[in-house]
Design an enzyme around this catalytic site. Structure first.
Site, PDB file in Angstrom:
ATOM      1  CB  CYS A  67      -0.883  -0.103   1.396  1.00 54.92           C
ATOM      2  SG  CYS A  67      -2.044   1.313   1.193  1.00 54.92           S
ATOM      3  CB  CYS A  71      -1.723   3.989   8.160  1.00 51.45           C
ATOM      4  SG  CYS A  71      -2.825   4.503   6.841  1.00 51.45           S
ATOM      5  CB  CYS A  74      -0.857  -0.160   8.181  1.00 51.47           C
ATOM      6  SG  CYS A  74      -1.515  -1.418   7.004  1.00 51.47           S
ATOM      7  CB  CYS A 111     -15.058  -7.913   6.604  1.00 56.04           C
ATOM      8  SG  CYS A 111     -16.615  -7.541   7.685  1.00 56.04           S
ATOM      9  CB  CYS A 142     -18.291  -5.692   5.742  1.00 58.73           C
ATOM     10  SG  CYS A 142     -17.448  -4.327   6.458  1.00 58.73           S
ATOM     11  CB  CYS A 202     -17.913  -0.778   9.549  1.00 58.15           C
ATOM     12  SG  CYS A 202     -16.926  -1.611  10.579  1.00 58.15           S
ATOM     13  NE  ARG A 274     -17.282  -6.099  14.121  1.00 52.67           N
ATOM     14  CZ  ARG A 274     -17.987  -5.575  12.900  1.00 52.67           C
ATOM     15  NH1 ARG A 274     -16.831  -4.664  12.048  1.00 52.67           N
ATOM     16  NH2 ARG A 274     -19.126  -5.761  12.686  1.00 52.67           N
TER      17      ARG A 274
HETATM   18  S1  SF4 Z   1      -4.301   1.138   6.896  1.00 57.58           S
HETATM   19 FE1  SF4 Z   1      -2.471  -0.143   5.641  1.00 57.58          FE
HETATM   20  S2  SF4 Z   1      -3.632  -0.818   3.984  1.00 57.58           S
HETATM   21 FE2  SF4 Z   1      -4.917   0.932   4.839  1.00 57.58          FE
HETATM   22  S3  SF4 Z   1      -4.539   2.596   3.621  1.00 57.58           S
HETATM   23 FE3  SF4 Z   1      -3.288   2.589   5.606  1.00 57.58          FE
HETATM   24  S4  SF4 Z   1      -1.176   1.720   4.955  1.00 57.58           S
HETATM   25 FE4  SF4 Z   1      -2.640   1.188   3.354  1.00 57.58          FE
END
Ligand code: SF4
Length: 328
Positions: A67, A71, A74, A111, A142, A202, A274
């Site tokens: 990705c 984040c 993540c 999901c 989902c 959600c 949740r």
């Molecule tokens: S949480 Fe992870 S998968 Fe989702 S947008 Fe952020 S970096 Fe990408």
């Protein structure tokens, strides 16, 4: 402050669905003595839900890793060296096989998560086919695919999508400490597109990322101020994954996590709250307190996207011990 101390703290006052919670009011809930907070949360929970039922969802990563977003929590961000390799979007047959297995293991909602900033239109077509096929098995559907345009939200609705997950993650003030590749307003816009398309929302967040209590209050205040409360509110405990910037974050006190669940229950009384990521590291006792605080949904199954989730048998044993049954 007792339950009957003033109008705003009587049971009927507390059970009213409100969108005007102030941060001061939410802060006062966090500050309540723990037994009083849990009593209020459980009292409200019983007005809207059977306290002996838990809704069970299964989450499958249909497109893992690679990705472009940053984040900080993540493991799927391409920017961090976490050992998660980028994979292609799964084939329809493979997704359906997982959905069948989830259904036979007791899930009522399936999901599908993809590690995208936002889906490309050709990818969305394939996801729409998956949504239609999974729905055909009799499961609620989902998806969590990143940011959506209004047109994409409508396409998913036409395909039969029941819920779209898009978390606010944290407070508006703390958001920039965690993510720099998009802004809070982007999240809110996607939520608006999803809601306008007629898809259930959600939306929740993650705690234990180094935010202050004021940030947890800010996150809940933002969720509770949405024009319609999210139908599902996932509250995640940070899973500290090696290689991510938050790998060495000190753990959040479990009681503060339980308080966050209770305050979410009180401020969004009709929503499913949740218990999401982070259960792997949580004791049975903490999870039991979360149910007492009004959590009534869990993710079930061995994998929660790319981090470990308690094995199904452990979940079954815990639900049996607590006398909780599956919500149909
Ligand atoms: S949480 Fe992870 S998968 Fe989702 S947008 Fe952020 S970096 Fe990408």
């Amino acid at each position: 402050m007792s339950l009957a101390a003033d109008d705003s703290s009587t049971l009927s006052g507390l059970c009213r669905v409100r969108h005007d919670w102030t941060r001061a009011e939410i802060g006062a809930l966090f500050d309540l003595p723990f037994p009083e907070l849990l009593f209020r949360a459980q009292s409200i929970h019983r007005q809207y839900f059977d306290p002996a039922e838990v809704q069970i969802s299964t989450l499958l990563s249909i497109k893992t890793g690679g990705c472009p977003e940053d984040c900080a929590y993540c493991p799927q961000s391409a920017r961090y060296n976490t050992g998660v390799n980028a994979e292609k979007l799964m084939a329809l047959d493979a997704v359906l096989a997982e959905a069948r297995a989830a259904k036979s293991a007791g899930a009522s909602r399936f999901c599908m998560g993809a590690a995208w900033r936002s889906p490309k239109d050709r990818d969305l077509e394939q996801v729409c086919a998956m949504v239609g096929a999974v729905k055909g098995l009799g499961l609620e559907t989902c998806a969590t695919l990143g940011m959506l345009s209004a047109a994409q939200a409508h396409a998913l609705k036409r395909a039969g999508l029941d819920y779209y997950n898009h978390n606010l993650d944290t407070s508006p003030e703390f958001y920039g400490e965690i993510i720099t590749t998009r802004v809070y307003r982007d999240r809110l816009e996607t939520l608006e597109h999803v809601r306008d398309a007629g898809i259930n929302v959600c939306c929740g967040g993650i705690v234990g990322m180094g935010e202050s209590r004021a940030d947890r209050i800010g996150m809940i205040a933002t969720l509770a101020a949405l024009p319609v409360h999210p139908e599902s509110v996932p509250i995640n405990m940070l899973v500290r994954v090696a290689g991510t910037p938050l790998a060495d974050q000190p753990p959040l006190d479990p009681f503060e996590f339980v308080r966050t669940i209770a305050v979410a229950r009180i401020t969004m009384p009709r929503s499913m709250v949740r218990l999401s990521a982070g259960r792997e590291e949580m004791s049975e006792q903490t999870q039991a307190l979360c149910f007492l605080a009004g959590a009534n949904s869990i993710f079930y199954g061995p994998k929660l996207l790319t981090t470990a989730n308690p094995e199904r048998d452990r979940d079954r044993v815990l639900l049996d011990k607590l006398g909780l049954s599956r919500m149909q």
